[in-house]
Design a protein around this motif. Structure first.
Motif, PDB file in Angstrom:
ATOM      1  N   THR A   1      52.316  18.465 -36.908  1.00 28.37           N
ATOM      2  CA  THR A   1      52.458  17.486 -38.104  1.00 28.37           C
ATOM      3  C   THR A   1      51.102  17.519 -38.746  1.00 28.37           C
ATOM      4  N   THR A   2      50.987  17.567 -39.905  1.00 28.71           N
ATOM      5  CA  THR A   2      49.749  17.437 -40.634  1.00 28.71           C
ATOM      6  C   THR A   2      49.436  15.831 -41.160  1.00 28.71           C
ATOM      7  N   ALA A   3      50.007  14.948 -40.493  1.00 29.01           N
ATOM      8  CA  ALA A   3      49.615  13.797 -40.808  1.00 29.01           C
ATOM      9  C   ALA A   3      48.480  13.204 -40.004  1.00 29.01           C
ATOM     10  N   LEU A   4      47.650  12.316 -40.656  1.00 33.05           N
ATOM     11  CA  LEU A   4      46.482  11.899 -39.901  1.00 33.05           C
ATOM     12  C   LEU A   4      47.114  10.870 -38.736  1.00 33.05           C
ATOM     13  N   SER A   5      46.538  11.093 -37.753  1.00 29.88           N
ATOM     14  CA  SER A   5      47.101  10.189 -36.407  1.00 29.88           C
ATOM     15  C   SER A   5      45.940   9.877 -35.607  1.00 29.88           C
ATOM     16  N   ALA A   6      46.169   8.920 -34.773  1.00 33.17           N
ATOM     17  CA  ALA A   6      45.118   8.144 -33.901  1.00 33.17           C
ATOM     18  C   ALA A   6      46.028   7.273 -32.727  1.00 33.17           C
ATOM     19  N   GLY A   7      45.306   7.269 -31.800  1.00 35.27           N
ATOM     20  CA  GLY A   7      45.730   6.331 -30.861  1.00 35.27           C
ATOM     21  C   GLY A   7      45.728   6.785 -29.538  1.00 35.27           C
ATOM     22  N   ALA A   8      45.987   5.902 -28.366  1.00 36.93           N
ATOM     23  CA  ALA A   8      46.110   6.304 -26.892  1.00 36.93           C
ATOM     24  C   ALA A   8      47.464   6.921 -26.473  1.00 36.93           C
ATOM     25  N   SER A   9      48.308   6.777 -27.232  1.00 36.10           N
ATOM     26  CA  SER A   9      49.690   7.092 -26.960  1.00 36.10           C
ATOM     27  C   SER A   9      49.729   8.501 -26.181  1.00 36.10           C
ATOM     28  N   GLY A  10      49.284   9.493 -26.549  1.00 41.38           N
ATOM     29  CA  GLY A  10      49.403  10.552 -25.888  1.00 41.38           C
ATOM     30  C   GLY A  10      48.892  10.578 -24.474  1.00 41.38           C
ATOM     31  N   ALA A  11      47.716  10.117 -24.155  1.00 39.99           N
ATOM     32  CA  ALA A  11      47.150   9.538 -22.731  1.00 39.99           C
ATOM     33  C   ALA A  11      48.362   8.867 -21.914  1.00 39.99           C
ATOM     34  N   ILE A  12      48.603   7.614 -22.654  1.00 42.31           N
ATOM     35  CA  ILE A  12      49.533   6.781 -21.874  1.00 42.31           C
ATOM     36  C   ILE A  12      51.030   7.504 -21.585  1.00 42.31           C
ATOM     37  N   PHE A  13      51.332   8.266 -22.471  1.00 44.78           N
ATOM     38  CA  PHE A  13      52.766   8.948 -21.982  1.00 44.78           C
ATOM     39  C   PHE A  13      52.287  10.039 -20.880  1.00 44.78           C
ATOM     40  N   GLY A  14      51.014  10.680 -20.858  1.00 41.38           N
ATOM     41  CA  GLY A  14      50.568  11.477 -19.806  1.00 41.38           C
ATOM     42  C   GLY A  14      50.645  10.687 -18.402  1.00 41.38           C
ATOM     43  N   LEU A  15      50.225   9.373 -18.273  1.00 43.91           N
ATOM     44  CA  LEU A  15      50.419   8.660 -17.342  1.00 43.91           C
ATOM     45  C   LEU A  15      51.581   8.578 -16.733  1.00 43.91           C
TER      46      LEU A  15
ATOM     47  N   HIS B   1      53.362  12.096 -28.386  1.00 45.77           N
ATOM     48  CA  HIS B   1      53.925  11.560 -27.168  1.00 45.77           C
ATOM     49  C   HIS B   1      54.243  12.541 -26.186  1.00 45.77           C
ATOM     50  N   LEU B   2      55.233  13.542 -26.939  1.00 44.05           N
ATOM     51  CA  LEU B   2      55.717  14.560 -25.958  1.00 44.05           C
ATOM     52  C   LEU B   2      54.710  15.465 -25.521  1.00 44.05           C
ATOM     53  N   GLY B   3      53.625  15.691 -26.253  1.00 41.73           N
ATOM     54  CA  GLY B   3      52.506  16.607 -25.885  1.00 41.73           C
ATOM     55  C   GLY B   3      51.758  15.785 -24.542  1.00 41.73           C
ATOM     56  N   GLY B   4      51.623  14.619 -24.822  1.00 42.44           N
ATOM     57  CA  GLY B   4      50.882  14.198 -23.683  1.00 42.44           C
ATOM     58  C   GLY B   4      51.760  13.656 -22.460  1.00 42.44           C
ATOM     59  N   LEU B   5      53.166  13.639 -22.527  1.00 44.80           N
ATOM     60  CA  LEU B   5      53.912  13.586 -21.604  1.00 44.80           C
ATOM     61  C   LEU B   5      54.168  14.773 -20.673  1.00 44.80           C
ATOM     62  N   LEU B   6      54.052  16.007 -21.226  1.00 47.14           N
ATOM     63  CA  LEU B   6      54.169  17.359 -20.664  1.00 47.14           C
ATOM     64  C   LEU B   6      52.747  17.520 -20.030  1.00 47.14           C
ATOM     65  N   THR B   7      51.799  17.268 -20.824  1.00 46.08           N
ATOM     66  CA  THR B   7      50.414  17.714 -20.107  1.00 46.08           C
ATOM     67  C   THR B   7      50.278  16.829 -18.799  1.00 46.08           C
TER      68      THR B   7
END
Length: 317
Positions: free
Chosen positions: A236-250, A295-301
């Motif tokens: 995605t080209t949208a500006l994004s931010a947040g801890a969601s990727g890390a949280i989905f990783g947990l 979210h998906l990237g964090g979950l898989l990682t």
């Protein structure tokens, strides 16, 4: 390993008695605690004849060595009144308590012992202490401080402020600002975004940090944050931010952790995590502005990282 355990017990003042079927009994009067050690293949029908002469011992634990591994169906085949069982899968280094218990004294002692450290159950001041997830608290504090600084700088929904503080902006990353992959995980767009993510971190962080340990928890969190940002950058080209990727990783790490421990999975933890993951993904599909790729990237990682760390770690957990 068995000999090392017995030697440490003798050196720390425990009385050792050899029982039938190669089992060993260790008692310590001042602790009012008794320990039984033996192999799963030689598990007796009952322990009562062995422990009835120790009226001064109020708590008994039996460490059952399982050199061939253990199936979840084996856990409930044996129930002994007044004895806490600890099935030790020496192939994978996992410890299964039955019946389930929150007592961490025996697991922490065996974890240190299996790492080769000389540990005395009686004098180890760390055993039995309340676990403090200080890294989770640190991450919560960092996110709060960054949000406060953004608010003072002009507001967390101000695009120029978001860019200045390190939001994920594809064109800037392509220009060489790769540090945005990480900094974007510590900034939030609006108070509700912050509250939602920090609540999730507060709920999941302590459990993950205690389950994996401080160092591995931090590795999982940081790599998951990077994995989420990279997935967002790629899709995605949208500006994004947040801890969601890390949280989905947990979430992914805890899912794998519970999957590898049948007693946890059967307790409902694993299924609850699956429900949380699907609900959040579903909410992200219905609600515009949510970066499900992160979210998906964090979950898989997070899942893959926990698997790798588990393979490289043979300690009792």
């Amino acid at each position: 390993m068995f000999e090392q355990i017995i030697n440490n017990l003798i050196q720390s003042g425990w009385s050792i008695v050899t029982l039938e079927s190669n089992w060993v009994c260790a008692t310590h009067v001042s602790q009012q605690r008794g320990l039984l050690f033996g192999n799963f293949s030689e598990l007796p029908q009952e322990f009562k004849p062995w422990i009835r002469n120790y009226a001064n011992i109020s708590q008994w634990d039996a460490v059952v060595f399982c050199p061939k591994g253990i199936d979840s169906s084996d856990l409930k085949q044996h129930r002994f009144p007044n004895v806490q069982l600890w099935y030790w899968d020496t192939q994978k280094g996992n410890l299964f308590p039955f019946p389930p218990t929150n007592d961490q004294r025996i697991p922490q002692w065996l974890r240190q012992l299996s790492s080769g450290e000389a540990v005395f159950l009686e004098t180890n001041s760390q055993v039995g202490k309340h676990f403090v997830p200080f890294l989770t608290y640190t991450l919560l504090g960092i996110n709060l401080i960054v949000f406060l600084l953004m608010t003072l700088a002009g507001g967390s929904t101000n695009q120029s402020v978001l860019i200045a503080f390190g939001a994920k902006v594809n064109t800037l990353i392509q220009a060489g600002q790769i540090w945005r992959f990480l900094t974007s995980a510590f900034i939030h767009i609006g108070i509700m975004h912050l509250v939602f993510n920090l609540y999730a971190l507060w709920a999941l962080g302590p459990l993950t940090e205690e389950s994996f340990g401080h160092r591995r928890f931090l590795i999982i969190y940081i790599l998951s944050a990077l994995g989420g940002s990279i997935a967002s950058f790629l899709f995605t080209t949208a500006l994004s931010a947040g801890a969601s990727g890390a949280i989905f990783g947990l979430l992914g790490a805890l899912l794998y952790f519970s999957y590898k421990r049948p007693y946890l999975w059967k307790s409902g933890l694993g299924m609850n995590l699956i429900v949380v993951i699907f609900v959040n993904f579903g909410f992200g599909l219905l609600q515009p502005g949510i970066d499900n790729f992160a979210h998906l990237g964090g979950l898989l990682t997070g899942t893959i990282t926990s698997m790798v760390l588990a393979k490289n770690n043979s300690k009792v957990t």
